[in-house]
Motif scaffolding. Structure first.
Motif, PDB file in Angstrom:
ATOM      1  N   PRO A 149       0.828  -1.208   0.000  1.00  0.00           N
ATOM      2  CA  PRO A 149       0.000   0.000   0.000  1.00  0.00           C
ATOM      3  C   PRO A 149       0.863   1.259   0.000  1.00  0.00           C
ATOM      4  N   GLU A 150       0.272   2.360  -0.421  1.00  0.00           N
ATOM      5  CA  GLU A 150       0.985   3.622  -0.536  1.00  0.00           C
ATOM      6  C   GLU A 150       1.460   4.161   0.818  1.00  0.00           C
ATOM      7  N   ASP A 151       0.798   3.771   1.899  1.00  0.00           N
ATOM      8  CA  ASP A 151       1.175   4.283   3.213  1.00  0.00           C
ATOM      9  C   ASP A 151       2.097   3.336   3.995  1.00  0.00           C
ATOM     10  N   ALA A 152       2.619   2.312   3.339  1.00  0.00           N
ATOM     11  CA  ALA A 152       3.470   1.331   4.021  1.00  0.00           C
ATOM     12  C   ALA A 152       4.830   1.925   4.386  1.00  0.00           C
ATOM     13  N   VAL A 153       5.355   1.444   5.499  1.00  0.00           N
ATOM     14  CA  VAL A 153       6.712   1.778   5.933  1.00  0.00           C
ATOM     15  C   VAL A 153       7.445   0.446   6.074  1.00  0.00           C
ATOM     16  N   PHE A 154       8.487   0.273   5.267  1.00  0.00           N
ATOM     17  CA  PHE A 154       9.199  -0.996   5.226  1.00  0.00           C
ATOM     18  C   PHE A 154      10.388  -1.017   6.168  1.00  0.00           C
ATOM     19  N   ASP A 155      10.538  -2.169   6.830  1.00  0.00           N
ATOM     20  CA  ASP A 155      11.708  -2.485   7.636  1.00  0.00           C
ATOM     21  C   ASP A 155      11.987  -3.966   7.379  1.00  0.00           C
ATOM     22  N   ALA A 156      12.927  -4.538   8.108  1.00  0.00           N
ATOM     23  CA  ALA A 156      13.301  -5.931   7.871  1.00  0.00           C
ATOM     24  C   ALA A 156      12.107  -6.874   8.031  1.00  0.00           C
ATOM     25  N   LYS A 157      11.300  -6.655   9.039  1.00  0.00           N
ATOM     26  CA  LYS A 157      10.164  -7.547   9.302  1.00  0.00           C
ATOM     27  C   LYS A 157       9.118  -7.479   8.191  1.00  0.00           C
ATOM     28  N   LEU A 158       8.719  -6.265   7.791  1.00  0.00           N
ATOM     29  CA  LEU A 158       7.686  -6.138   6.757  1.00  0.00           C
ATOM     30  C   LEU A 158       8.202  -6.601   5.396  1.00  0.00           C
ATOM     31  N   LEU A 159       9.442  -6.254   5.059  1.00  0.00           N
ATOM     32  CA  LEU A 159       9.976  -6.666   3.760  1.00  0.00           C
ATOM     33  C   LEU A 159      10.049  -8.187   3.674  1.00  0.00           C
ATOM     34  N   SER A 160      10.444  -8.834   4.760  1.00  0.00           N
ATOM     35  CA  SER A 160      10.535 -10.298   4.776  1.00  0.00           C
ATOM     36  C   SER A 160       9.167 -10.964   4.703  1.00  0.00           C
ATOM     37  N   ALA A 161       8.124 -10.257   5.102  1.00  0.00           N
ATOM     38  CA  ALA A 161       6.773 -10.821   5.106  1.00  0.00           C
ATOM     39  C   ALA A 161       6.096 -10.750   3.740  1.00  0.00           C
ATOM     40  N   ILE A 162       6.628  -9.966   2.813  1.00  0.00           N
ATOM     41  CA  ILE A 162       6.013  -9.849   1.482  1.00  0.00           C
ATOM     42  C   ILE A 162       6.163 -11.169   0.745  1.00  0.00           C
ATOM     43  N   ARG A 163       5.064 -11.687   0.251  1.00  0.00           N
ATOM     44  CA  ARG A 163       5.090 -12.914  -0.550  1.00  0.00           C
ATOM     45  C   ARG A 163       4.983 -12.513  -2.013  1.00  0.00           C
ATOM     46  N   MET A 164       6.053 -12.709  -2.734  1.00  0.00           N
ATOM     47  CA  MET A 164       6.101 -12.333  -4.136  1.00  0.00           C
ATOM     48  C   MET A 164       5.263 -13.307  -4.969  1.00  0.00           C
ATOM     49  N   PRO A 165       4.584 -12.797  -6.002  1.00  0.00           N
ATOM     50  CA  PRO A 165       3.698 -13.643  -6.806  1.00  0.00           C
ATOM     51  C   PRO A 165       4.381 -14.844  -7.463  1.00  0.00           C
ATOM     52  N   ASN A 166       5.647 -14.732  -7.796  1.00  0.00           N
ATOM     53  CA  ASN A 166       6.335 -15.823  -8.485  1.00  0.00           C
ATOM     54  C   ASN A 166       7.251 -16.632  -7.560  1.00  0.00           C
ATOM     55  N   ARG A 167       7.016 -16.549  -6.276  1.00  0.00           N
ATOM     56  CA  ARG A 167       7.888 -17.260  -5.336  1.00  0.00           C
ATOM     57  C   ARG A 167       7.976 -18.745  -5.652  1.00  0.00           C
ATOM     58  N   ASP A 168       6.889 -19.354  -6.031  1.00  0.00           N
ATOM     59  CA  ASP A 168       6.880 -20.792  -6.293  1.00  0.00           C
ATOM     60  C   ASP A 168       7.070 -21.121  -7.772  1.00  0.00           C
ATOM     61  N   GLY A 169       7.492 -20.137  -8.555  1.00  0.00           N
ATOM     62  CA  GLY A 169       7.646 -20.340  -9.997  1.00  0.00           C
ATOM     63  C   GLY A 169       9.008 -20.846 -10.429  1.00  0.00           C
ATOM     64  N   PHE A 170       9.848 -21.230  -9.492  1.00  0.00           N
ATOM     65  CA  PHE A 170      11.183 -21.707  -9.815  1.00  0.00           C
ATOM     66  C   PHE A 170      11.306 -23.180  -9.459  1.00  0.00           C
ATOM     67  N   ILE A 171      12.175 -23.872 -10.157  1.00  0.00           N
ATOM     68  CA  ILE A 171      12.404 -25.294  -9.914  1.00  0.00           C
ATOM     69  C   ILE A 171      13.540 -25.420  -8.913  1.00  0.00           C
ATOM     70  N   PRO A 172      13.328 -26.138  -7.815  1.00  0.00           N
ATOM     71  CA  PRO A 172      14.394 -26.286  -6.817  1.00  0.00           C
ATOM     72  C   PRO A 172      15.614 -26.998  -7.406  1.00  0.00           C
ATOM     73  N   ASP A 173      16.772 -26.639  -6.930  1.00  0.00           N
ATOM     74  CA  ASP A 173      18.017 -27.263  -7.354  1.00  0.00           C
ATOM     75  C   ASP A 173      18.170 -28.579  -6.590  1.00  0.00           C
ATOM     76  N   PRO A 174      18.168 -29.723  -7.291  1.00  0.00           N
ATOM     77  CA  PRO A 174      18.183 -31.023  -6.607  1.00  0.00           C
ATOM     78  C   PRO A 174      19.564 -31.480  -6.147  1.00  0.00           C
ATOM     79  N   ARG A 175      20.620 -30.727  -6.471  1.00  0.00           N
ATOM     80  CA  ARG A 175      21.959 -31.183  -6.100  1.00  0.00           C
ATOM     81  C   ARG A 175      22.090 -31.231  -4.572  1.00  0.00           C
ATOM     82  N   PRO A 176      22.700 -32.292  -4.057  1.00  0.00           N
ATOM     83  CA  PRO A 176      22.790 -32.452  -2.601  1.00  0.00           C
ATOM     84  C   PRO A 176      23.717 -31.426  -1.941  1.00  0.00           C
TER      85      PRO A 176
END
Length: 180
Positions: A149-176
């Motif tokens: 929102p336009e009135d948001a104030v970001f800090d470490a906690k709020l920035l870390s809480a944002i869930r980006m729309p493409n978060r699950d759009g990547f294939i995990p790296d299977p290398r051990p």
């Protein structure tokens, strides 16, 4: 053949001491080991979960001001792109014939946006923005993408809480040997 050439080159570097920075400093009288303070100053990476985000905060409103002064000349006034990449829009286009990769459509983690801006922007003066300015610009770019929102104030906690729309759009790296 290419592998053999690379091995031969590596062997030559080691044989002549080229691979050793300390040896080069002694032999040629140039360079020196980095100090702890120099290493600390560059050891600023932020992980995807935001665990290493610094103290500070910044509002979307302040981010708009910093963006207009430092970013708009390359990225456009509303993040539409110019000489720099487009930052806003593109949601829903990744699976189309002409995907538009932006922070809002492609970027998987908001804390890494902070990391990139702090480390690399503005292009003509990287690492010149304060942490508060980087939080503000990150928030403004997220706002341009409809993620804050336009009135948001970001800090470490709020920035870390944002869930980006493409978060699950990547294939995990299977290398051990690669930790998630």
């Amino acid at each position: 053949m290419a592998t053999r050439n690379v091995r031969a080159l590596a062997a030559a570097f080691c044989a002549f001491g080229i691979g050793s920075a300390t040896h080069g400093a002694e032999r040629f009288g140039i360079g020196r080991p980095a100090t702890e303070a120099e290493i600390t100053a560059w050891n600023i990476d932020i992980d995807r979960d935001g665990r290493k985000l610094p103290a500070g905060s910044g509002s979307v409103a302040h981010g708009r001001t910093v963006f207009e002064e430092q970013c708009a000349s390359c990225h456009g006034g509303r993040g539409e792109g110019g000489t720099g990449e487009r930052l806003a829009g593109g949601q829903g286009t990744l699976a189309t014939a002409k995907p538009v990769k932006t922070v809002g459509s492609f970027w998987p983690y908001a804390p890494t946006l902070f990391d990139y801006i702090r480390r690399a922007m503005p292009m003509n003066a990287p690492q010149s923005l304060s942490d508060d300015d980087v939080y503000a610009v990150s928030g403004y770019v997220l706002h341009l993408n409809g993620l804050a929102p336009e009135d948001a104030v970001f800090d470490a906690k709020l920035l870390s809480a944002i869930r980006m729309p493409n978060r699950d759009g990547f294939i995990p790296d299977p290398r051990p040997d690669v930790k998630p």
